[in-house]
Write a protein that holds these residues in place. Structure first.
Motif, PDB file in Angstrom:
ATOM      1  N   GLY A   1     -11.964  11.829 -44.586  1.00 43.89           N
ATOM      2  CA  GLY A   1     -12.447  10.467 -44.433  1.00 43.89           C
ATOM      3  C   GLY A   1     -11.385   9.423 -44.673  1.00 43.89           C
ATOM      4  N   PHE A   2     -10.124   9.801 -44.457  1.00 42.73           N
ATOM      5  CA  PHE A   2      -9.028   8.858 -44.622  1.00 42.73           C
ATOM      6  C   PHE A   2      -8.466   8.503 -43.244  1.00 42.73           C
ATOM      7  CE2 PHE A   2      -9.576  10.478 -48.852  1.00 42.73           C
ATOM      8  CZ  PHE A   2      -9.232   9.425 -49.689  1.00 42.73           C
ATOM      9  N   SER A   3      -7.158   8.548 -43.051  1.00 39.48           N
ATOM     10  CA  SER A   3      -6.570   8.007 -41.828  1.00 39.48           C
ATOM     11  C   SER A   3      -7.004   8.748 -40.574  1.00 39.48           C
ATOM     12  CB  SER A   3      -5.036   8.025 -41.922  1.00 39.48           C
ATOM     13  OG  SER A   3      -4.563   9.353 -42.022  1.00 39.48           O
ATOM     14  N   GLU A   4      -7.488   9.973 -40.727  1.00 39.61           N
ATOM     15  CA  GLU A   4      -7.877  10.742 -39.538  1.00 39.61           C
ATOM     16  C   GLU A   4      -9.194  10.267 -38.951  1.00 39.61           C
ATOM     17  OE1 GLU A   4     -10.209  12.731 -42.759  1.00 39.61           O
ATOM     18  OE2 GLU A   4      -8.256  11.771 -42.571  1.00 39.61           O
ATOM     19  N   LEU A   5      -9.907   9.339 -39.666  1.00 41.36           N
ATOM     20  CA  LEU A   5     -11.238   8.931 -39.208  1.00 41.36           C
ATOM     21  C   LEU A   5     -11.348   7.447 -38.892  1.00 41.36           C
ATOM     22  CD1 LEU A   5     -13.782  11.008 -41.330  1.00 41.36           C
ATOM     23  CD2 LEU A   5     -12.980  11.383 -39.010  1.00 41.36           C
ATOM     24  N   GLY A   6     -10.254   6.836 -38.484  1.00 39.58           N
ATOM     25  CA  GLY A   6     -10.359   5.478 -37.983  1.00 39.58           C
ATOM     26  C   GLY A   6     -10.120   4.405 -39.016  1.00 39.58           C
ATOM     27  N   GLU A   7     -10.648   3.203 -38.716  1.00 36.66           N
ATOM     28  CA  GLU A   7     -10.280   2.005 -39.466  1.00 36.66           C
ATOM     29  C   GLU A   7     -10.712   2.052 -40.923  1.00 36.66           C
ATOM     30  OE1 GLU A   7     -10.925  -2.850 -39.118  1.00 36.66           O
ATOM     31  OE2 GLU A   7     -11.385  -1.524 -37.425  1.00 36.66           O
TER      32      GLU A   7
END
Length: 698
Positions: free
Chosen positions: A107-113
């Protein structure tokens, strides 16, 4: 199990995080699905603290309500919480004396803004507190000898040993642990899941492992590298320290690159550039996890004194089938099994019916003459290493045969491997050979030969791996560019030819005609001429090239070129060059799109590029030795190095030209997207670049 504490001399956040004396595990309860995975950490020498808002105890240990309630410094903090709560924990830890955090949560940079926002807060907290972070989106790490299991991975119980693994893909640390457990003699030191690499990346892990006393060999599972220069500097330090590196490069095509980006947010492109650069630095390649473990297995078992250049291998097999198979596999793996002519007479006289000394088939006679066979093969000056293949069993006979091998290996100090024809030798063999590193146990014929290949390649490459070449000063992009029909922008002919000349790349004479042709525009060099539209990316498709133009016809040829330019709405500037006869064509170029930095490319020019589909390369800038090694890769094609009495293609000048092109690539790496010199003509007097196309970044 031997337990360790972090030595007081070890400093730095990552060293504290990976060798902790004090650990805080936050958010874990007895009902957590990862509780059993973490529980072995209680057997470590570290002081373990649990933090939970409601549980009185966790795994039988009283729990704190807040991490701030723990007295003294905390080397490692493991968060078993969501992304949002983990970020809040990191911000709290930044005000404490913490070495770093292990972050499971996705749930960090791999999942968007929103995820990127969490990751930014995590990175800021880590920077403020001087902390290392493993993850996020990570399975954490395991140190097998130290019984540290700060991980969401199951314990697959690999044997403790010296192989350390860093993987962008978390689940693959489990796969490697399983593969290692299946191979007697292979032991694991550390399994590290890098995850999103918010603050701590694979370059940092390699830098740590270079001086880690628990690590003797290193395996990597790589999606992408964020800091190439730091990564390759750390890799060189590992190799200089005697620690071979073998890597599996994931995301080798467009679809898996997209998968990698969505999984970890890591860069993942251009597998070709990775292969080329890894080989140059001395990192060897594997293509699946079993191969990765096989390539590390032999070198990790043998004493460092046995790490010698292995080229000539002897195989002694218990059956003719294994002997035949070993020869075929060795050939497929690029290994040499010399004929051993010096032993031919002895073999024929000793083992009736056998005429081929290598591989040696000992069917029916091995036990009778075994001790003498072992001594002659291990002691042979014609062999760098010896592989003994059989279907061994835990019987007095096979124990005696294995012991004879170990005795000879110690006597002659030569790499020796005992392997089963298929699968594992068996744990009993370790009782026979001991643990002094004189003999290694291999896994099947192919796995054992791959391990010997890695051993020899590492010993050879370690002696030749060079420091990074100093990059030249950056150069500014020429101010004028030309727009092409496909939306790209490229340098005008005059500017790209001037750049080639500036960096020592030999060019043909040329004249650029911007106005009407008159006597003053007649080129200073004699005809016949090649006449072309200068600033057109694909002039051949427009018919905008005229060859063998005489001086009398030059004005008409230029007029025809300008008429074509007017018809297609492109630049009317014309380039004129003398016709140049050649006996061959080369393609050299720059690929500036690699995430590892600019790459210099070499191939045969003309139709050979498409027919052979053979391109070699090196990262820029190049040393002269790098250029020479690149040229040597084309020896099998014979053309460059001379064929049927023909002279070589000016190889000294070609090496210097590649060095110059590498300097241009490095100096212009901020703006060169690609550059093709095609053709680089091979003339009787030397190499000549007659044209080039340089695409620049927008």
């Amino acid at each position: 199990m031997t337990l360790y504490r972090r030595a007081p001399a070890m400093t730095g956040p990552l060293e504290r995080l990976l060798n902790p004396a004090t650990i805080a595990i936050v958010g874990l309860s007895d009902k957590s699905p990862v509780a059993d995975f973490i529980a072995p950490t209680l057997n470590s020498a570290a002081d373990i603290h649990f933090v939970h808002p409601t549980a009185e105890t966790v795994l039988g240990v009283p729990a704190h309500r807040s991490i701030s309630d723990i007295d003294g410094p905390i080397d490692a903090v493991l968060s078993v919480m969501s992304a949002e709560r983990t970020v809040a924990l990191a911000e709290e830890c930044a005000d404490l004396d913490c070495g770093g955090l292990v972050v499971y949560a996705a749930g960090f940079s791999e999942l968007g803004e929103e995820g990127a926002g969490y990751q930014q807060r995590l990175e800021y907290a880590a920077a403020r507190g001087g902390m290392a972070v493993i993850g996020p989106n990570s399975l954490g790490y395991i140190s097998v000898p130290r019984s540290l299991h700060l991980t969401a991975s199951a314990d697959y119980h690999p044997a403790p040993g010296g192989v350390s693994i860093v993987s962008h893909s978390g689940a693959m640390i489990g796969g490697i642990a399983i593969a290692a457990r299946a191979r007697t003699g292979v032991g694991i030191s550390r399994l590290i899941s890098a995850g999103n690499e918010a603050t701590t990346d694979v370059a940092d892990y390699l830098d740590f492992l270079a001086t880690d006393p628990d690590t003797t060999a290193i395996g990597l599972v790589v999606e992408g590298i964020r800091r190439p220069a730091a990564f390759f500097d750390a890799a060189r330090r590992c190799i200089a320290a005697g620690k071979p590196i073998v890597a599996v490069k994931l995301a080798r095509n467009a679809r898996t690159q997209q998968m990698a980006a969505s999984h970890t947010g890591a860069l993942a492109g251009n597998a070709w550039a990775y292969d080329v650069t890894f080989r140059q630095v001395g990192i060897q390649l594997a293509y699946d996890l079993e191969e990765l473990v096989d390539r590390l297995a032999i070198v990790s078992q043998l004493d460092p004194a046995m790490r010698k250049p292995v080229q000539r291998i002897g195989v002694v097999a218990g059956t003719g089938g294994f002997a035949s198979l070993a020869f075929d596999v060795a050939e497929a793996e690029g290994l040499t099994l010399p004929p051993l002519d010096s032993l031919a007479d002895w073999v024929a006289a000793t083992i009736p019916g056998i005429t081929v000394p290598n591989p040696l088939d000992t069917t029916g006679f091995g036990a009778t003459f075994w001790t003498d066979i072992v001594d002659r093969y291990v002691g042979s000056d014609e062999l760098d290493a010896v592989l003994f293949v059989n279907m061994w069993s835990d019987s007095p006979l096979y124990r005696r045969l294995i012991d004879d091998v170990a005795v000879a290996a110690r006597r002659y100090g030569k790499p020796v491997v005992i392997a089963a024809g298929s699968g594992d030798v068996g744990a009993f063999a370790t009782e026979v050979i001991g643990t002094d590193g004189a003999v290694a146990l291999g896994h099947g014929i192919r796995g054992s030969l791959r391990g010997l290949h890695t051993l020899g390649t590492f010993a050879r490459d370690r002696a030749t791996v060079r420091d990074a070449v100093d990059a030249p000063a950056p150069i500014a992009r020429p101010s004028v560019t030309v727009d092409s029909a496909d939306g790209s922008r490229f340098l005008p002919f005059r500017d790209i030819m001037a750049l080639l000349e500036q960096f020592g790349i030999p060019t043909a004479p040329y004249a650029v005609l911007d106005g009407e042709v008159g006597d003053q525009d007649t080129p200073a060099f004699p005809g016949p001429y090649a006449v072309k539209l200068a600033d057109v990316a694909h002039r051949t498709e427009l018919g905008a090239v005229a060859l063998n133009v005489s001086a009398a016809d030059l004005a008409d040829a230029v007029a025809r070129m300008r008429a074509i330019a007017a018809q297609h709405g492109v630049s009317p500037t014309v380039a004129v060059q003398p016709m140049t006869s050649s006996r061959g064509e080369l393609l050299i170029g720059i690929d500036g799109r690699s995430e590892l930095g600019p790459m210099v490319m070499l191939g045969l020019g003309g139709i050979f590029v498409e027919v052979l589909q053979r391109i070699g390369g090196r990262p820029a800038p190049l040393a002269k030795a790098d250029a020479e090694a690149l040229i040597e890769e084309f020896r099998d094609l014979r053309l460059l190095h001379g064929f049927r009495g023909a002279a070589p293609w000016h190889l000294e000048q070609l090496a210097n030209t590649l060095v110059g092109l590498g300097n241009l690539a490095a100096a212009g790496q901020e703006w060169i997207e690609s550059l093709d010199v095609n053709p680089l003509l091979v003339t009787e007097d030397g190499l000549v670049a007659v044209d080039a196309l340089c695409i620049v970044r927008q």
